[in-house]
Motif scaffolding. Structure first.
Motif, short mmCIF file in Angstrom:
data_model
loop_
_atom_site.label_atom_id
_atom_site.label_comp_id
_atom_site.label_asym_id
_atom_site.label_seq_id
_atom_site.Cartn_x
_atom_site.Cartn_y
_atom_site.Cartn_z
N PHE A 1 0.87 -1.21 -0.14
CA PHE A 1 0.08 0.00 0.07
C PHE A 1 0.95 1.22 -0.07
O PHE A 1 2.27 1.05 0.30
CB PHE A 1 -0.76 0.20 1.19
CG PHE A 1 -0.10 -0.23 2.48
CD1 PHE A 1 0.08 1.07 3.16
CD2 PHE A 1 0.02 -1.24 3.15
CE1 PHE A 1 1.02 0.91 4.52
CE2 PHE A 1 0.72 -1.38 4.39
CZ PHE A 1 1.26 -0.24 4.88
N ARG B 1 -13.22 1.82 4.50
CA ARG B 1 -14.61 0.73 4.73
C ARG B 1 -15.36 1.22 5.76
O ARG B 1 -15.24 1.48 6.86
CB ARG B 1 -13.96 -0.89 5.24
CG ARG B 1 -13.23 -1.64 4.07
CD ARG B 1 -12.57 -2.72 4.42
NE ARG B 1 -11.28 -2.10 5.22
CZ ARG B 1 -10.50 -2.86 5.70
NH1 ARG B 1 -10.65 -4.04 6.06
NH2 ARG B 1 -9.06 -2.32 6.32
N GLN C 1 -4.87 1.62 5.22
CA GLN C 1 -3.35 1.19 4.95
C GLN C 1 -3.22 -0.34 5.16
O GLN C 1 -2.40 -0.51 6.04
CB GLN C 1 -2.78 2.26 6.06
CG GLN C 1 -2.70 3.76 5.91
CD GLN C 1 -1.87 4.02 4.65
OE1 GLN C 1 -0.65 4.30 5.18
NE2 GLN C 1 -2.26 4.11 3.77
N ASP C 2 -3.65 -0.92 4.46
CA ASP C 2 -3.73 -2.52 4.28
C ASP C 2 -3.52 -2.89 3.20
O ASP C 2 -4.12 -2.27 2.23
CB ASP C 2 -4.97 -2.89 5.26
CG ASP C 2 -4.55 -4.25 5.86
OD1 ASP C 2 -3.13 -4.90 5.66
OD2 ASP C 2 -5.29 -5.14 6.61
N GLN D 1 -9.73 8.59 11.80
CA GLN D 1 -9.96 8.02 10.49
C GLN D 1 -11.34 7.62 10.55
O GLN D 1 -11.63 6.33 10.65
CB GLN D 1 -9.08 6.84 10.13
CG GLN D 1 -7.67 7.46 9.77
CD GLN D 1 -6.75 6.46 9.31
OE1 GLN D 1 -6.92 5.08 9.14
NE2 GLN D 1 -5.29 6.81 9.32
N TYR E 1 -6.36 -12.77 6.10
CA TYR E 1 -5.32 -12.33 6.55
C TYR E 1 -3.98 -13.20 6.90
O TYR E 1 -3.58 -13.29 7.99
CB TYR E 1 -5.55 -11.68 8.01
CG TYR E 1 -6.41 -10.46 7.78
CD1 TYR E 1 -6.01 -9.21 7.75
CD2 TYR E 1 -7.79 -10.45 7.87
CE1 TYR E 1 -6.65 -8.17 7.39
CE2 TYR E 1 -8.63 -9.24 7.96
CZ TYR E 1 -8.03 -8.23 7.74
OH TYR E 1 -8.56 -6.93 7.27
N ASN F 1 0.80 -0.78 10.53
CA ASN F 1 -0.62 -0.37 10.31
C ASN F 1 -1.77 -1.33 11.10
O ASN F 1 -2.72 -1.06 10.85
CB ASN F 1 -1.14 0.07 8.89
CG ASN F 1 -0.08 0.96 8.50
OD1 ASN F 1 -0.16 2.20 8.92
ND2 ASN F 1 0.50 0.60 7.32
N ASP G 1 -4.20 0.50 13.23
CA ASP G 1 -5.38 1.12 12.61
C ASP G 1 -6.11 0.22 12.09
O ASP G 1 -7.40 0.26 11.99
CB ASP G 1 -4.53 2.16 11.60
CG ASP G 1 -4.24 3.39 12.16
OD1 ASP G 1 -4.76 3.78 13.26
OD2 ASP G 1 -3.31 4.15 11.66
N ASN G 2 -5.60 -0.87 11.39
CA ASN G 2 -6.70 -1.96 10.58
C ASN G 2 -7.34 -2.64 11.62
O ASN G 2 -8.64 -2.96 11.39
CB ASN G 2 -5.68 -2.73 9.81
CG ASN G 2 -5.11 -2.12 8.86
OD1 ASN G 2 -5.35 -1.25 8.19
ND2 ASN G 2 -3.85 -2.47 8.40
N ASN H 1 -10.25 -0.20 12.48
CA ASN H 1 -10.97 -0.23 11.24
C ASN H 1 -11.81 -1.34 11.32
O ASN H 1 -13.29 -1.28 11.33
CB ASN H 1 -10.15 -0.15 10.02
CG ASN H 1 -9.77 1.19 9.86
OD1 ASN H 1 -9.91 1.99 10.52
ND2 ASN H 1 -8.70 1.21 8.91
N TYR I 1 -17.22 -2.26 12.98
CA TYR I 1 -18.12 -2.93 12.61
C TYR I 1 -19.17 -3.62 13.69
O TYR I 1 -20.09 -3.58 13.73
CB TYR I 1 -17.66 -4.14 11.63
CG TYR I 1 -17.08 -3.89 10.23
CD1 TYR I 1 -18.26 -3.35 9.28
CD2 TYR I 1 -15.83 -4.14 9.92
CE1 TYR I 1 -17.80 -3.12 8.12
CE2 TYR I 1 -15.70 -3.67 8.57
CZ TYR I 1 -16.55 -3.22 7.58
OH TYR I 1 -16.03 -3.20 6.30
N ARG J 1 -12.69 2.69 19.51
CA ARG J 1 -11.04 2.65 19.12
C ARG J 1 -10.15 2.67 20.23
O ARG J 1 -10.35 3.00 21.11
CB ARG J 1 -10.86 4.07 18.23
CG ARG J 1 -11.60 4.28 17.17
CD ARG J 1 -11.22 5.42 16.32
NE ARG J 1 -9.87 5.26 15.74
CZ ARG J 1 -9.67 4.69 14.50
NH1 ARG J 1 -10.62 4.32 13.89
NH2 ARG J 1 -8.36 4.60 13.90
N ILE K 1 -22.38 -1.98 13.24
CA ILE K 1 -22.74 -2.57 12.08
C ILE K 1 -23.28 -4.03 12.00
O ILE K 1 -24.58 -4.57 11.46
CB ILE K 1 -21.88 -2.38 10.92
CG1 ILE K 1 -21.70 -0.95 10.76
CG2 ILE K 1 -22.45 -2.90 9.54
CD1 ILE K 1 -20.24 -0.57 9.89
#
Lengths: 665, 208
Positions: free
Chosen positions: A520, A555, A581-582, A665, B35, B54, B57-58, B61, B65, B70, B140
């Motif tokens: 990325f 997403r 960032q993946d 984010q 993954y 990262n 952050d991932n 993210n 859901y 965070r 979600i």
């Protein structure tokens, strides 16, 4: 009817039947002898689920203008790299970020014809840094970065008509070479075509290639007005030289198929680029006015830019003695290939009945002894018998190109008789031949143009496929065929279809590339002028009739996802940044009624711009086109368009919401 | 009075504790089919980071859901306290070794055990909070009765992810430091230890 006559009739009939039977028996038998046993071939090409191929093969897309990337031995298509043609699939060549890569002195060109991929080399071995490829129609070179599999640089070549004999690399990627396939008036001018002999010239170009972003035409050698077809730099002892085939030494300008095929010998031009370098350094080149584009892509700005160059260094053979010699070569040679040792210069006389092989060491002796038969426009022509190492007899009809193995043998593609012919330098005798289906052009051995080929497979690239695949109407796929060359006999393992027309291809050990892949782009390093590195940086602004929207994608939503304040007559510029960032999380972006641009495909951390010009008032949806997540279908938004002149306040959903803290984010 | 061997054990214990400043203490890794390259986070003395640059952050993210908060290292107060707490422990061990003071050494071990237990309880509470206090308004994916608390230690299936929680190098070093602290206290009880050894060794040999 008397008995003797009847028996003669029966005998004749039997003879005909026997002959027919023989012919029928012969066809399939020949085919099956070239096939590996039914149990063996599948295991040789079977790359089991979850495992990966041994080689990357880069095949030119021909008239698709792109490059196809395949795995070998499976023949699986891994990627199409857009190079010289617009690619609606990911917006390449449609959006502001990538369009400059298609810029030329003729403006932006949406298409070209790629022929020859060439992998960068260090010390005569593939190093896995870059792939170069030529544009034949509007002469250009491209550099593809093999950490990203993206085009990062294109360079137009001036004073050239048909950039065919390119872009083969020198031993340390000092230069990529080029030659004009069609001679043209140089510099261009309006003259009668019948004045060909007087006004038309060729050029041989050396393009500096050792640094990304800095391709440049180092110098051009002005040569007689023949057609220069293909070229290869020398290696090892012949490093410093490059060899180019020429045909149409007849200088025909009409009905070339007949008029350019009259002479028994045309030439391979041996060009010493080290001598040319020295001549240029000594001030013996001329700076000719020119106009050609150099386009580079900036990874941090995520944007290409274009500059026009206005001058090029041209060297005349008379000003630089020792820079070029002609080697007589039978009948309109097409390919010219240098063996792994750098000693043999193998021509491909496409109308010849032999494969001519020249010797570099003999050539050097002949030059020393001035064993010349004549001069052509001041260029010495070496005597054929003084430079020839051998002629391979009975190679079939229409030998074109050669690749080499690690055991001193060559594999020649033979177009008219549709076969690969194997012969060895020890005695120049054919030792094996195998049919191809059908009409083979180029062929490749992994590492076949390096000092140490892998000698495991040869891949044929065929122009005609007819009955080899399921029919698809008048237009059929072209194909590649994979053969095993580890044994004494070549064995067909696999057929696979290709994109466009694969002219030439090169293959490289996957180990040299696969672990260097960019996964990325780092958001923190994104300096695109309209980047939004977080949702708090998004926004909308009007500049005259242009409405700029800085938008983010993650997403599973866009921010903003509601836009108001646009009027008919405005141009909306969606600058979308993918905040992911993946690895392997692209997003797509498309808006209804987008009639000038294709979609955007956004790699993680990347910014792209969609130009959207609404035609009618209304409310139009936009959405993510790349299935990104479980809530991909929810990744959508609306843009409201007012009639022309009806001012609606610029407003977005992100501005309406409470501010998102910086860094979020 | 502490013997030389006991003091050396305390010095080694302090040094191992010091490793907690440069090595991650705990690791939570997440495994799912999509993954193959792995995903996870490491807890350090003063911060939480992704295993890969990262990853945090991932993970955040992905967590949105299910409505999970965070994970923002700057907003976790324990991460500001822990360097000082470990510093105090190191100081105790060093002071005990320097002064040969047996009481100080005992205090070090007791404080260490107490703080380690408190740390584990706190970690459990933190995991419970993240796993249970979900923003159901904005979640979600909502599965009735499902919570997403990762295991304190070991592995657990959370939707498509297998979450595994294990001490990392710094945590192992801390555990070794605690063992050395206990050893330092026991080495000094020379007569009883050697009497027990005198029995244990022949028995051990016989068993072998």
């Amino acid at each position: 009817m008397s008995s003797p006559r009847r028996s003669r009739f029966v005998a004749a009939g039997t003879g005909v039947l026997a002959l027919v039977g023989y012919l029928y028996a012969c066809g399939p038998a020949k085919t099956s002898s070239s096939m590996v046993g039914a149990t063996d071939a599948p295991s040789r090409v079977y790359v089991a689920p979850g495992t990966q191929d041994e080689f990357y093969a880069f095949m030119s897309g021909g008239f698709s203008g792109q490059v196809g990337v395949y795995g070998l031995p499976s023949g699986r298509l891994l990627k199409v790299i857009p190079v010289f043609s617009q690619n609606a699939e990911n917006g390449y060549g449609y959006n502001a970020e990538t369009r400059p890569l298609l810029n030329t002195s003729f403006g932006e060109i949406p298409w070209d014809d790629t022929h020859h991929p060439s992998l960068s080399q260090t010390d005569g071995m593939h190093d896995g840094r870059w792939l170069f490829i030529n544009a034949n129609n509007t002469p250009r070179f491209a550099r593809i970065d093999l950490t990203k599999f993206e085009t990062i640089e294109t360079l137009e070549v001036p004073n050239t008509g048909g950039n065919h004999g390119s872009p083969f690399v020198t031993e340390n990627t000092e230069y990529v070479i080029g030659a004009t396939r069609f001679s043209v008036p140089i510099p261009q001018k309006d003259v009668a075509i019948t004045s060909f002999a007087e006004n038309f010239k060729g050029t041989i170009s050396f393009v500096k290639a050792d640094e990304a972003g800095k391709m440049d035409v180092a110098f051009q050698l002005l040569v007689p007005g023949f057609d220069y077809d293909l070229g290869r730099p020398g290696k090892g002892p012949s490093h410093g030289w490059a060899f180019f085939t020429s045909y149409n030494t007849e200088q025909a300008y009409t009905k070339l198929e007949v008029n350019a095929s009259k002479n028994d010998y045309d030439y391979i031009a041996a060009v010493n680029w080290k001598t040319l370098e020295a001549c240029k350094a000594a001030g013996k080149s001329k700076a000719w006015a020119a106009n050609y584009a150099h386009n580079t892509y900036d990874d941090n700005r995520h944007m290409a830019s274009s500059e026009m160059k206005k001058s090029v260094a041209v060297i005349l053979p008379a000003d630089c003695p020792g820079s070029i010699y002609y080697l007589p070569t039978p009948k309109s040679p097409h390919g010219v290939d240098i063996d792994p040792t750098g000693e043999y210069i193998v021509g491909g006389g496409k109308l010849a009945t032999v494969i001519p092989v020249h010797s570099f060491s003999k050539m050097m002796k002949a030059i020393e002894a001035k064993a010349f038969e004549k001069e052509v426009e001041g260029i010495p022509v070496i005597k054929y018998d003084q430079v020839m190492a051998g002629e391979v007899q009975n190679p079939g009809l229409g030998p074109l190109h050669n690749e080499f193995d690690d055991k001193g043998c060559a594999y020649t593609s033979v177009f008219i008789t549709s076969e690969i012919v194997k012969w060895c330098f020890s005695d120049f005798k054919v030792v094996d031949r195998v049919p191809t289906y059908y009409s083979i052009g180029h062929l490749l051995v992994p590492g076949g143009d390096t000092k140490k080929p892998y000698g495991k497979y040869v891949v044929a690239m065929n122009k005609i496929t007819k009955d080899r695949f399921l029919g698809t109407g008048p237009e059929l796929t072209q194909s590649a065929q994979l053969y095993d060359i580890t044994g004494a006999k070549m064995k067909l393992l696999l057929d696979f279809p290709t994109i466009g027309e694969p002219h030439y291809a090169q293959a490289i050990d996957a180990k040299l590339i696969k672990d260097k892949q960019v996964k990325f782009f780092k958001l923190a390093e994104n300096t695109h002028p309209y980047v939004a590195r977080s949702e708090s940086e998004t926004g909308i602004a009007r500049s005259g009739k242009n409405v700029h929207i800085k938008m983010t994608a993650i997403r599973s939503h866009f921010a903003p996802d509601m836009v108001e304040g646009v009027q008919v007559g405005d141009t909306v510029l969606f600058h979308v940044t993918n905040l992911e960032q993946d690895w392997d999380v692209p997003h797509g972006f498309a808006a209804m009624g987008s009639w000038s641009d294709a979609e955007l495909l956004l790699m993680p951390g990347q910014t792209r711009t969609l130009k959207w010009v609404p035609k009618y008032p209304g409310v139009y949806p936009f959405y993510c086109t790349d299935f990104c997540s479980a809530l991909h279908q929810e990744m959508q938004g609306y843009v409201r368009v007012a009639p022309s002149g009806r001012a609606v306040a610029l407003q977005t959903s992100t501005k309406a919401r409470p501010a998102v803290p910086a860094g979020e984010q | 009075m502490l013997s030389l061997r006991a003091r050396l054990a305390l010095v080694a214990s302090a040094a191992l504790l010091g490793m907690m400043y440069i090595l991650p203490i705990w690791q939570v890794s997440l495994a799912a089919p999509q993954y193959p390259e792995g995903l996870g986070m490491q807890i350090w003395l003063n911060t939480i980071t992704g295993i890969k640059p990262n990853d945090l952050d991932n993970i955040n993210n992905l967590n949105h859901y299910i409505g999970m908060k965070r994970i923002v290292p700057e907003s976790i107060p324990e991460l500001r306290l822990m360097p000082a707490i470990v510093g105090v422990l190191v100081a105790f061990a060093a002071a005990a070794a320097a002064t040969k003071n047996r009481k100080l050494a005992t205090l070090f071990v007791v404080a260490f055990v107490a703080l380690a237990l408190a740390g584990l309880v706190d970690f459990y509470r933190w995991e419970y909070d993240y796993g249970h206090n979900l923003d159901l308004e904005n979640a979600i994916i909502k599965i009735p009765g499902m919570s997403y608390q990762p295991p304190l230690i070991g592995s657990k299936q959370l939707l498509n992810f297998t979450a595994s929680s294990w001490p990392a190098a710094g945590g192992v070093a801390a555990f070794a430091a605690l063992l050395l602290g206990i050893l330092a206290l026991r080495i000094d009880r020379a007569p009883r230890v050697s009497a027990r050894d005198a029995i244990a060794v022949p028995l051990g040999t016989a068993t072998v």
